[in-house]
Design a protein around this motif. Structure first.
Motif, PDB file in Angstrom:
ATOM      1  N   THR A  83       0.081  -5.240 -56.062  1.00  0.00           N
ATOM      2  CA  THR A  83      -0.972  -4.705 -55.211  1.00  0.00           C
ATOM      3  C   THR A  83      -0.303  -3.940 -54.073  1.00  0.00           C
ATOM      4  O   THR A  83       0.902  -4.114 -53.812  1.00  0.00           O
ATOM      5  N   PRO A  84      -1.041  -3.079 -53.366  1.00  0.00           N
ATOM      6  CA  PRO A  84      -0.444  -2.384 -52.215  1.00  0.00           C
ATOM      7  C   PRO A  84       0.162  -3.344 -51.201  1.00  0.00           C
ATOM      8  O   PRO A  84       1.244  -3.077 -50.660  1.00  0.00           O
ATOM      9  N   ASP A  85      -0.503  -4.463 -50.935  1.00  0.00           N
ATOM     10  CA  ASP A  85       0.027  -5.426 -49.965  1.00  0.00           C
ATOM     11  C   ASP A  85       1.314  -6.074 -50.472  1.00  0.00           C
ATOM     12  O   ASP A  85       2.250  -6.309 -49.694  1.00  0.00           O
ATOM     13  N   GLU A  86       1.376  -6.373 -51.780  1.00  0.00           N
ATOM     14  CA  GLU A  86       2.586  -6.976 -52.353  1.00  0.00           C
ATOM     15  C   GLU A  86       3.752  -5.993 -52.295  1.00  0.00           C
ATOM     16  O   GLU A  86       4.885  -6.379 -51.996  1.00  0.00           O
ATOM     17  N   ARG A  87       3.474  -4.727 -52.581  1.00  0.00           N
ATOM     18  CA  ARG A  87       4.538  -3.724 -52.533  1.00  0.00           C
ATOM     19  C   ARG A  87       5.026  -3.530 -51.096  1.00  0.00           C
ATOM     20  O   ARG A  87       6.224  -3.377 -50.838  1.00  0.00           O
ATOM     21  N   TYR A  88       4.106  -3.550 -50.152  1.00  0.00           N
ATOM     22  CA  TYR A  88       4.470  -3.403 -48.745  1.00  0.00           C
ATOM     23  C   TYR A  88       5.344  -4.579 -48.311  1.00  0.00           C
ATOM     24  O   TYR A  88       6.352  -4.396 -47.611  1.00  0.00           O
ATOM     25  N   ALA A  89       4.982  -5.783 -48.745  1.00  0.00           N
ATOM     26  CA  ALA A  89       5.781  -6.962 -48.411  1.00  0.00           C
ATOM     27  C   ALA A  89       7.182  -6.844 -49.003  1.00  0.00           C
ATOM     28  O   ALA A  89       8.176  -7.226 -48.366  1.00  0.00           O
ATOM     29  N   MET A  90       7.295  -6.324 -50.216  1.00  0.00           N
ATOM     30  CA  MET A  90       8.603  -6.137 -50.838  1.00  0.00           C
ATOM     31  C   MET A  90       9.452  -5.150 -50.039  1.00  0.00           C
ATOM     32  O   MET A  90      10.633  -5.399 -49.753  1.00  0.00           O
ATOM     33  N   MET A  91       8.852  -4.026 -49.651  1.00  0.00           N
ATOM     34  CA  MET A  91       9.595  -3.023 -48.894  1.00  0.00           C
ATOM     35  C   MET A  91      10.016  -3.552 -47.533  1.00  0.00           C
ATOM     36  O   MET A  91      11.131  -3.314 -47.067  1.00  0.00           O
ATOM     37  N   CYS A 125       8.179   3.369 -47.419  1.00  0.00           N
ATOM     38  CA  CYS A 125       9.345   3.323 -48.322  1.00  0.00           C
ATOM     39  C   CYS A 125      10.552   3.912 -47.607  1.00  0.00           C
ATOM     40  O   CYS A 125      10.671   5.130 -47.472  1.00  0.00           O
ATOM     41  N   PRO A 126      11.473   3.083 -47.131  1.00  0.00           N
ATOM     42  CA  PRO A 126      12.674   3.600 -46.474  1.00  0.00           C
ATOM     43  C   PRO A 126      13.519   4.438 -47.427  1.00  0.00           C
ATOM     44  O   PRO A 126      13.591   4.159 -48.630  1.00  0.00           O
ATOM     45  N   TYR A 127      14.171   5.467 -46.902  1.00  0.00           N
ATOM     46  CA  TYR A 127      14.933   6.388 -47.728  1.00  0.00           C
ATOM     47  C   TYR A 127      16.027   5.708 -48.547  1.00  0.00           C
ATOM     48  O   TYR A 127      16.229   6.070 -49.714  1.00  0.00           O
TER      49      TYR A 127
END
Length: 481
Positions: A83-91, A125-127
């Motif tokens: 989910t968007p929140d899960e991806r944000y937490a990963m990043m 998303c950091p470079y």
């Protein structure tokens, strides 16, 4: 758009390429358990790319094939269902270090990119993460270009007809954030996955067509609306970016058209309002703006875009029920285009795309399809569905592969092993091919013969695939000969 921070390292920090690969793989396999931060990921990517400098095309391809864990880890993180929140937490986890200046600046620049593009914070998303993926995806594309169907996956875990919508969703997210970065690799990865994994190609031809049409076209639209003097990145001009983005779209289209021509046409026609106006603007822009794309690429790009625009505008004849496409390859503008291509360049185009062109048995019962698993061990060029198709092609009464396999092998030997491998990397150039032929004293008449034969077989297969009656086949063959 803010630029990525340059991370300066001391010699004592550089370590080994194996260490770098280990960190990158563990980060991609289990990102929430990774002990890396943005500084460590930057360092690992630097080690990895530095270790690859100077490798030949064949050497880089061998590196890719020798590291299947890297390839699988890359596919895993790109296709991860989140989910968007899960991806944000990963990043956020991967960028959690705030103790060093490098991590702090990378974090701030990633937030700034989201704000500048009007994107939600969950698209953070950091470079360094993108840079690491970009480099491992180069290996993935090389491996997929050289491998056969399914070999990058664990066949035991696959079902024959599994369709991966979650994979499409994951890749589509990465493609959607590519507007903020200089190199667009996700569509290229998706194209190569489609060539060698049929369920993936099948899924690309299902709505909403995000990876196969919508996102690549949006990237083109954004680039052509930039001010003429702007650059999408310090090392790449707007013209180079536009050419790269259009070529990525055209390669995707070519692959899906080979896989299933009818479904591909259906996609273009059903989505014509979403892509035709943008590609028409692109054609107008390229036709009227000096320097919009490299001059040598202009005719090829315009002709290719016009052909797909015409397909998107196709109408069904109410009388015959057949699709009418208002596109005439024999029109003066296209005759002018083809006249620019000498016979050697036509041969080069035919040879470099041969491995992607389905089964080369002209009597193969499969109408359409991607690249096949079986490749002739002698010529190392033509693919076949299976042993039966290969044997049938070898002894074919009219068009035997046996008679032409030796010709292809002779050309391959003159070119040399490394240069032969280079032909099937993602981006071979005709200019370099000319240089290699001169340096190796390659017989250009032999190159022409190989190209002419491949183009004839391609035309023959196309006639037999599209014809509905024996009379249409005879008529099509008469045009070829």
């Amino acid at each position: 758009m803010s630029m990525p921070t340059i991370f300066v390292m001391q010699d004592s920090q550089r370590g080994t390429q194996d260490d770098a690969l280990g960190l990158l793989v563990s980060t991609m396999e289990e990102p929430l358990k990774s002990k890396g931060c943005l500084a460590k990921i930057s360092l690992a990517t630097f080690r990895f790319t530095a270790g690859n400098k100077g490798l030949s095309s064949a050497g880089t391809t061998k590196l890719a094939k020798d590291n299947p864990r890297v390839l699988r880890a890359t596919v895993k993180i790109l296709t991860m269902k989140q989910t968007p929140d899960e991806r944000y937490a990963m990043m956020k986890h991967l960028g959690r270090c705030r103790d060093c200046e490098h991590c702090r600046r990378e974090h701030e620049e990633a937030v700034e990119r989201c704000q500048a593009d009007g994107r939600p914070e969950t698209d953070y998303c950091p470079y360094p993460i993108y840079w690491a993926l970009m480099n491992t995806c180069v290996l993935l594309c090389l491996a997929l270009t050289d491998l056969t169907q399914h070999k990058f996956r664990n066949r035991k875990a696959d079902k024959p007809d599994d369709a991966p919508p979650d994979s499409i969703e994951g890749l589509a997210w990465w493609a959607s954030i590519e507007e903020s970065f200089p190199d667009k690799f996700v569509v290229q990865v998706a194209t190569r996955l489609a060539i060698f994994y049929r369920p993936f190609a099948r899924e690309l031809l299902r709505p909403p067509f995000a990876l196969s049409l919508i996102l690549p076209v949006q990237h083109i639209d954004k680039t052509i609306t930039l001010p003429p003097s702007s650059k999408t990145w310090p090392e790449r001009s707007q013209a180079e970016s536009l050419e790269h983005e259009i070529d990525s779209l055209l390669e995707m289209f070519h692959t899906l058209n080979l896989f299933d021509r009818e479904k591909f046409k259906d996609m273009l026609i059903s989505e014509n309002k979403k892509f035709v106006p943008i590609l028409e603007r692109a054609v107008d822009y390229i036709s009227t703006s000096s320097g919009s794309v490299p001059e040598k690429s202009r005719p090829r790009i315009i002709m290719s875009l016009k052909s797909f625009i015409a397909t998107g505008k196709a109408k069904v004849d109410p009388t015959t029920g057949k699709l009418e496409i208002a596109f005439d390859p024999g029109a003066p503008e296209f005759e002018s285009f083809w006249s620019q291509y000498d016979t050697i360049q036509k041969a080069f185009n035919a040879i470099t795309t041969a491995r992607k062109s389905g089964c080369w048995n002209v009597d193969c019962p499969l109408r359409f399809g991607g690249a096949q698993s079986r490749i002739c061990s002698q010529c190392d060029l033509l693919r076949f569905c299976d042993q039966q198709c290969q044997r049938q092609a070898w002894r074919h009464a009219e068009f035997p592969h046996k008679a032409h396999c030796a010709m292809i092998r002779k050309f391959k030997d003159q070119l040399g092993k490394d240069n032969w491998a280079w032909l099937f990397t993602p981006d071979p150039s005709y200019e370099r091919f000319q240089q290699v032929c001169r340096a190796k004293s390659v017989d250009l008449n032999l190159v022409k013969e190989v190209g002419d034969w491949l183009r004839f077989l391609t035309g023959l297969k196309s006639v037999r695939d599209s014809a509905e009656t024996r009379e249409q086949i005879v008529e099509g063959l008469s045009r070829l000969t």
